[in-house]
Design a protein around this motif. Structure first.
Motif, PDB file in Angstrom:
ATOM      1  N   ASP A 169      15.638  -6.307  13.102  1.00 48.45           N
ATOM      2  CA  ASP A 169      16.139  -6.817  11.819  1.00 48.45           C
ATOM      3  C   ASP A 169      17.591  -7.265  11.880  1.00 48.45           C
ATOM      4  OD1 ASP A 169      13.737  -6.403  10.616  1.00 48.45           O
ATOM      5  OD2 ASP A 169      14.356  -4.693   9.402  1.00 48.45           O
ATOM      6  N   LEU A 200       1.096   3.442  -2.071  1.00 45.91           N
ATOM      7  CA  LEU A 200       0.878   1.991  -2.053  1.00 45.91           C
ATOM      8  C   LEU A 200      -0.336   1.646  -1.197  1.00 45.91           C
ATOM      9  CD1 LEU A 200       4.603   0.916  -1.647  1.00 45.91           C
ATOM     10  CD2 LEU A 200       3.176   0.440  -3.648  1.00 45.91           C
ATOM     11  N   LEU A 205       0.167   0.613  -7.660  1.00 44.59           N
ATOM     12  CA  LEU A 205       1.100  -0.502  -7.746  1.00 44.59           C
ATOM     13  C   LEU A 205       2.548  -0.020  -7.816  1.00 44.59           C
ATOM     14  CD1 LEU A 205      -0.792  -2.760 -10.283  1.00 44.59           C
ATOM     15  CD2 LEU A 205      -0.296  -3.302  -7.894  1.00 44.59           C
TER      16      LEU A 205
ATOM     17  N   HIS C  69       7.307  -7.368  -7.043  1.00 42.08           N
ATOM     18  CA  HIS C  69       6.507  -6.232  -7.486  1.00 42.08           C
ATOM     19  C   HIS C  69       5.552  -6.640  -8.613  1.00 42.08           C
ATOM     20  CE1 HIS C  69       8.498  -3.109  -5.101  1.00 42.08           C
ATOM     21  NE2 HIS C  69       9.579  -3.861  -5.218  1.00 42.08           N
ATOM     22  N   VAL C  72       2.518  -8.569  -7.127  1.00 43.96           N
ATOM     23  CA  VAL C  72       1.489  -7.838  -6.376  1.00 43.96           C
ATOM     24  C   VAL C  72       0.245  -7.630  -7.243  1.00 43.96           C
ATOM     25  CG1 VAL C  72       0.923  -5.618  -5.314  1.00 43.96           C
ATOM     26  CG2 VAL C  72       3.142  -6.702  -4.841  1.00 43.96           C
ATOM     27  N   GLU C  73       0.486  -7.271  -8.487  1.00 43.45           N
ATOM     28  CA  GLU C  73      -0.643  -6.981  -9.396  1.00 43.45           C
ATOM     29  C   GLU C  73      -1.518  -8.208  -9.612  1.00 43.45           C
ATOM     30  OE1 GLU C  73      -1.160  -4.509 -13.576  1.00 43.45           O
ATOM     31  OE2 GLU C  73       0.511  -5.911 -13.401  1.00 43.45           O
ATOM     32  N   ASP C  96       8.282  -3.406   4.690  1.00 43.51           N
ATOM     33  CA  ASP C  96       6.992  -2.804   5.014  1.00 43.51           C
ATOM     34  C   ASP C  96       6.300  -2.160   3.808  1.00 43.51           C
ATOM     35  OD1 ASP C  96       8.695  -0.636   4.844  1.00 43.51           O
ATOM     36  OD2 ASP C  96       7.797   0.418   6.534  1.00 43.51           O
ATOM     37  N   LEU C  97       7.056  -1.687   2.818  1.00 47.13           N
ATOM     38  CA  LEU C  97       6.390  -1.080   1.664  1.00 47.13           C
ATOM     39  C   LEU C  97       5.619  -2.122   0.857  1.00 47.13           C
ATOM     40  CD1 LEU C  97       8.922   1.597   0.344  1.00 47.13           C
ATOM     41  CD2 LEU C  97       6.848   1.910   1.718  1.00 47.13           C
ATOM     42  N   THR C 100       2.613  -3.048   2.763  1.00 45.97           N
ATOM     43  CA  THR C 100       1.560  -2.029   2.629  1.00 45.97           C
ATOM     44  C   THR C 100       0.761  -2.251   1.348  1.00 45.97           C
ATOM     45  OG1 THR C 100       2.888  -0.430   3.846  1.00 45.97           O
ATOM     46  CG2 THR C 100       1.150   0.465   2.426  1.00 45.97           C
ATOM     47  N   SER C 101       1.507  -2.526   0.297  1.00 47.70           N
ATOM     48  CA  SER C 101       0.872  -2.736  -1.001  1.00 47.70           C
ATOM     49  C   SER C 101      -0.010  -3.995  -0.974  1.00 47.70           C
ATOM     50  CB  SER C 101       1.975  -2.856  -2.064  1.00 47.70           C
ATOM     51  OG  SER C 101       1.447  -2.837  -3.360  1.00 47.70           O
ATOM     52  N   ALA C 104      -3.131  -3.430   1.021  1.00 46.07           N
ATOM     53  CA  ALA C 104      -4.094  -2.630   0.265  1.00 46.07           C
ATOM     54  C   ALA C 104      -4.902  -3.506  -0.689  1.00 46.07           C
ATOM     55  CB  ALA C 104      -3.367  -1.530  -0.512  1.00 46.07           C
ATOM     56  N   ARG C 105      -4.348  -4.623  -1.095  1.00 49.01           N
ATOM     57  CA  ARG C 105      -5.047  -5.538  -1.999  1.00 49.01           C
ATOM     58  C   ARG C 105      -5.745  -6.670  -1.253  1.00 49.01           C
ATOM     59  NH1 ARG C 105      -3.588  -4.204  -7.114  1.00 49.01           N
ATOM     60  NH2 ARG C 105      -4.361  -6.102  -8.081  1.00 49.01           N
ATOM     61  N   ARG C 117      12.581  -8.015   5.935  1.00 39.72           N
ATOM     62  CA  ARG C 117      13.088  -6.982   6.826  1.00 39.72           C
ATOM     63  C   ARG C 117      11.937  -6.096   7.310  1.00 39.72           C
ATOM     64  NH1 ARG C 117      16.855  -3.555   2.679  1.00 39.72           N
ATOM     65  NH2 ARG C 117      15.236  -2.460   1.520  1.00 39.72           N
ATOM     66  N   ASP C 118      12.270  -5.099   8.115  1.00 45.25           N
ATOM     67  CA  ASP C 118      11.220  -4.290   8.758  1.00 45.25           C
ATOM     68  C   ASP C 118      10.331  -5.215   9.591  1.00 45.25           C
ATOM     69  OD1 ASP C 118      12.226  -2.140   7.193  1.00 45.25           O
ATOM     70  OD2 ASP C 118      10.856  -2.643   5.570  1.00 45.25           O
ATOM     71  N   SER C 119      10.942  -6.207  10.229  1.00 41.66           N
ATOM     72  CA  SER C 119      10.151  -7.256  10.878  1.00 41.66           C
ATOM     73  C   SER C 119       9.312  -6.708  12.031  1.00 41.66           C
ATOM     74  CB  SER C 119      11.069  -8.384  11.352  1.00 41.66           C
ATOM     75  OG  SER C 119      12.080  -7.884  12.211  1.00 41.66           O
ATOM     76  N   ARG C 123       5.116  -6.816  12.129  1.00 42.23           N
ATOM     77  CA  ARG C 123       4.282  -7.277  13.252  1.00 42.23           C
ATOM     78  C   ARG C 123       3.313  -6.193  13.693  1.00 42.23           C
ATOM     79  NH1 ARG C 123       9.076 -10.481  14.629  1.00 42.23           N
ATOM     80  NH2 ARG C 123      10.028  -8.623  15.497  1.00 42.23           N
TER      81      ARG C 123
END
Lengths: 230, 230, 230, 230, 230, 230
Positions: A169, A200, A205, C69, C72-73, C96-97, C100-101, C104-105, C117-119, C123
C-alpha cells in the motif's frame, strides 16, 4: 543541513519492527490519527513484501548517489534506508551492488524518492524497494548531501530513527517517540476490525454495524425508486 | 520525412543480440558513457524479459496504426519494432493480431511510444512489449507515417538498424556503428562489478572499495555524534 | 444530483456478463463503434482477471467513503460497483472490509476513480479492483454523495445498470439498451479475427489480408532502398 | 497533530520582511545553502509581486476549508497564510471573501497546496496568491485540521513563525531562528552578484570571471573544430 | 558524446531569422511537413515575443549549469541557446546573470529543457525564454556535458546551427540545410491563408472553401434534425 | 454516436448569457449544488475574459479537426463551441483561421479538450479560448466524429444547448433545463455574499459571521498557547 553525517540515532527493536510490518501501512496510518502516510508516488517495485525498521535518512543531490555509499556504513541490521533528494529526480541512484552491500549489513529495505535500477535483479535477490521510478540512468559522485538529518520525503517529515513501515500500500512513518502508542492503537484497531470482518462476511451491512442510517437521514439522504427525469 | 519506407538497414548478429540482452540495460547504458537510455515513461508490460535486436523504426500518426502493418513486412528474425509517434498519444496501436504476425516473422519484441492492448494475451503469448500505456482505444488507418527513418523516442535518437536493448529497467539504444565497442566496454564493466559484488557481499564498504573517504573529507563532509539543535 | 439513492435499475444476465467478460475490453470497445472506453488512468491492481456486470454507481466526495457503505446495500450478485468522485482524489476509499462485504453479496468487482488500500489483501481475497491509485490514506464519513445516479468516470458517462467490462486492458461501459447488440457485434468480430489470426500466424501479411497496398500507394507511400541524406 | 490551534508563534519584523521580499526567492534560497525552496508545483497566480512574512500554518483536509476560517483569527498584519493539505487536493479552498477578510487583517498573501477561485478578482484586489491550481470547486466545512502546527508543503517543513518569501520564481521558507543569518548572507550575495553583473554586461565571460577554464580542462573538456562523424 | 565543445557550425542570416520569426512556429511547422515541433512541455515565460536564430546546443547534466557558461563563449549575435539535459530536471539552471552575459553577446533567446529563475527580472530585461519550468533551485558546476553536439530536446533532434523559431505557440526546429525551402513554403502558405482569412471573415464556410462536403458525405456523415433517443 | 450532425438544439437568450457570464464560474457552480464544474486541466489562454453561451458540441478524433469545420456551420451568434476528443490529445486543432470564421458568425468563444495554436493572434483578435494546451502541432481531416451529440469533457456531461460559462477560474456547464433556476440561485448567492463581504472587509471574522465556533468546539478543536513538544 548539507555535508553532515550524524552517527547516533534511536533504534527500533526487532519485535516492534515485526509487529509493525504485520500490522501494515493502512492500519498503522489510521491508528496514529491518519498521519505519517507518504503520498502515492513512491511505490513498491515488488509485490507481497512488508517491512518495518528504523530510518537511516539520506539527503541526496539530483543525479548523485555519493551519500548512499556514506549511508551504508551507518546502517545496522533491521534498518530501512530512506533516501530523499534535494530536488525532483528519477535517476537510477541505487542498483544491485548497493543492495548487496545493504543485505550484507542486514538492512530491511530501501525507500527512495528517486529511481532504482537492476530492478529484476533486486527482486531476485529479495531486497525490497519502494521507489519513485525504475530508471537505469547512471549517477555521479560529486556533491555532498547529508546522512541522518531530518528529511522531507513523500510529503512527510522523517527523522533518523523514526520507524518506517512499507508494504504493497505504500510507506508510513511513525515518529520514534510514539512507536509503542502506535502499535497499541493499531493492535486495538485490528481486533476491532476482526469482529467487523466476520459480521460483514456473514452478510451484515456496514450501514447497520456502524449505525449510519440515522446520520445519513439527518444529512438529508433520500431514497427514490426511480431516477427522476433530468 | 513522412510517407517513406526504407528497405535497407544494418542488422545485428544473433550472438551480439544475445550478449547485449544478457548484459542488460543498466550495464550497456553505463558502458557507452551514460548515453542512449530512454526516459522512464516507456515501461515493460511484463516482468523478467530481456531482449536485444536491430531496430525497425516506425513514425506513426496519433490514433493511427497503418504504418505498423507496413513495418511488419520490413521485419526480419531478431529485429525489435520501435514505434515513435508524431505527437503524444496513448491509443492502443498494437494488439494480439499484430503480435501474432510479428512472432511469425521471428521479431524479438516491441518498443512503442503509445498504448498497446490485449495486454493479458500478449503476456500469455510471450511476446515482450515496452509501451507508454496499456489502453484498448482503437485506431484508424488513414494517414501516412514512415518506416525505417530516424525517429526520436524516449528522448533518444534511433536509426533503423541501431541495437535496442530492453529489460525490466527500460530501454537503451546502441548506435549500429558502436555495438562492438559497447559490448566490449560492458563486458569489462561486468567483470569489474563481479569482483566488487563479492567484496560488498562479504561486508566490505563501498566507501573503502571505491576509496571515497579522502574525497568526501576534501569536499567537507563532517561526522557528528548528535544532530545539532536547529 | 447529490444526496439521492435510486433503488431500481436494469440488471445484466449472468450469461451476458460471462460472454462480455470473455470477449474482453478491447473487443467490446471496438464492437460498439470505439465508444465507452475509460481513459487509461484507472487501472487494474491485479493481473489476469476479467469481469462484467451491471453498474451500481456511486458519486463520492473527496476523502469521504460514506456513500460506498450506502451503495453496498444496493448491490446484487454479479454487479460491479463503480465509484466516481466529485473532484480528483486518490484517497484510499476502499479496503478489505468493504471488499468482504461486497464479496458476501456476490459483487463481481470494483471500478473506482480514487485510491484503494489493503491491496495485497484484496489480491489474496480474489476481489478484483480497477483504481486510480493504491493509497492507504484514510477517509471520513461526513458529506453526502449519491448512489445510482449517472456519473462521469474515466471520461465516460455511466448510468446505473449499464454493463461494465473490465480486464487487464482497462474498463469499458456498454449502455444497458445496447448490450445485446454489442455482444452480437463483438462475437462477429471475434470470429473474423480468428481467421485472420491463423493467416497471420502462418506468415501472411496484414498488408495483403487487409488489402492495404493500393490504399497506401494512393496515399503516396514511397519505398526507397536507402535512407536519403538529410 | 489534528484538531489543534496554537496561539503563540514567532513574528517577523516589517523591516526584515521588506528586505527578504526585495532579495527574492532565488537569492534567499542560495544564501541559506540551497535549502527551503518549495517544489515548482505551487506557483503564483499573478506576475510581479514579491512578498515576505511570518507563516501562519494550516493543515487542511481535502475539499474542506474550515480551518482557513479558523486561521484568519490567528493572522496579524504582515503574516503569510500557508495552507498544507493532508492529501493531494486541488479544490478551490480560497476565494475573494477569505481574501477580503485577510486583507482587512493586513495579511501579506497566501501560499496554498490546493486550488483557489475568484482568481481574476484576487488579482484585481491585489491580494497575491501562490497555489497548486486555479479551480472553482467548492468545499465543505466538516472535518478538523490544525492551525500553527508544523506542516510539510512544497516538499519543505514549515513551522508557524518561519519566514516565507514568495515571488515570480516560487516560494522559499527561512526558519525563524536563521532569518538574520539568511538576510546577511543574501545581502552579501547580492553585492557580489552586482559586480559580476557589470562585468558580464561589459562582455566579460563567466568562464574567466569564475576562473572555470582550468577546472574544465582538468575534468577533460575538449574543444574540437568540427563535429566528428558519429 | 560527453565532454566536447564543437567550435564550428552553420549560421543563420539575420534576414532569414527575421522572416522565420515573423512567420511563426505554427506556420513554419506546417510548411516543413508538420515536422520539427517541440512537445508542449517547454513553454514561454513571457507573452508576445517571437524569435529565430541559429542553435548553439548544450547537453547539460541534471542540477549542473557548468556547460551553459562554456556555451556562452560559443554564442554569436542572433544565436539561440538550446539547452537539453541528460535526464529530466527542472532545476533553475539559468538566471539574470547568464542572461546579462548572453544579451551582451547579442543572443536572441534561450530554449531550455530545465528550469529558469529570476523570471520576473528576465521579463524586465526583455530576454525571451522558453523553459520546462520556473524554479529557483540552485545548481552546481561539477560534471561535464557538451556544447554544439546534436541533442534531443522537446522530442526533436537538434543540431548546432539548425534554425530555432520560438513564439507564444512553442518552439520548432528547422534543419540548417532546409531553411530556405522552409521559408519559401511558409511564405506560400501565408499567402494562401491570407485569401482564406478574408473569405472566412466575410462569412464563407470552411466546408465550402475547402470543398469538404463531398468527402464528408462519402465518409458517411449524416445530418439529423434531432438527437435520437439513446 | 460517431458520424452524426444534429441540427436542432436549445438556445440561450442573450440576456441569460450576459447574466451567467457576470455571475461567473465559481458562483454558478456553487449555486447549482456544486455540480457541472470542469476539472482544472482545461484553462484559459487569456486573462480577464468571462463568457457564457449555448454549447455547440463536437466529438473530434485525435489529431483531426475535420469536425470543427463541420461544427462552424451549426453555430449561431452567442454560442460557445465545445470540443471533446475521443481520446487524450493535445494537437493544435484550432487556430486563427477557425477563430476568424467563428467570429464572423458571432460565436462567443471556444472550450476545447485539445491544443490550440496561433495563441498570440487569438489574444490579439479578442477571441477567448479555454484549452488543454497551447500546441502548434498540425492536424488532418480524415476521420469522422460528431456534432451536437452529448460529450464528456472536463469530467462533465455536456449536451448541445446546455449553457457554458467560462472565465479565469475555468468552465462550468449548466443543463439547459435548469438555466433559470441556476441564475436565480446564483443571484441570491451573490446578494448574500455582498453583505458578508462588507462585514469581512470591516474586520469581522468568518468564525463569527458563519457561527462556526460552537461547531468547531463540538468537533473537538482545542486552542493551545504553545506547540507541545513532539
Amino acid at each position: 543541513m548539507i555535508g553532515v553525517v550524524v552517527r547516533n540515532r534511536p533504534t527500533l527493536g526487532a519485535e516492534q519492527a515485526g509487529i509493525l510490518a504485520a500490522l501494515g501501512v493502512a492500519t498503522v496510518h489510521e491508528a496514529q490519527g491518519r498521519t505519517g502516510l507518504f503520498l502515492p508516488g513512491i511505490a513498491p517495485i515488488q509485490q507481497d513484501r512488508a517491512i518495518a525498521g528504523a530510518a537511516v535518512t539520506v539527503l541526496a543531490q539530483p543525479g548523485d548517489n555519493w551519500m548512499l555509499h556514506v549511508a551504508v556504513e551507518q546502517c545496522r541490521p533491521g534498518d530501512v534506508l530512506v533516501v530523499a533528494c534535494t530536488t525532483e529526480n528519477k535517476d537510477g541512484m541505487f542498483g544491485d551492488l548497493l543492495a548487496t552491500s545493504l543485505m550484507a549489513r542486514g538492512v530491511a529495505g530501501l525507500v527512495i524518492d528517486a529511481g532504482v535500477r537492476d530492478s529484476a535483479e533486486l527482486r531476485r535477490m529479495g531486497f525490497p524497494v519502494w521507489a519513485r521510478a525504475v530508471h537505469a540512468r547512471g549517477t555521479v559522485k560529486a556533491t555532498l548531501g547529508s546522512v541522518n538529518v531530518p528529511v522531507v520525503i513523500g510529503g512527510q517529515w522523517v527523522k533518523a530513527g523514526d520507524a518506517i513501515v512499507a508494504d504493497d500500500d505504500g510507506v508510513v512513518v511513525v515518529p520514534h517517540a510514539t512507536v509503542d502508542d502506535a502499535i497499541a492503537a493499531a493492535q486495538m484497531r485490528m481486533l476491532n476490525e476482526e469482529g467487523k470482518r466476520r459480521r460483514l462476511a456473514a452478510g451484515e451491512l456496514g450501514l447497520d454495524i456502524y449505525e449510519m442510517r440515522p446520520k445519513l437521514a439527518a444529512a438529508g439522504l433520500r431514497y427514490l425508486d426511480e431516477l427522476p427525469n433530468e
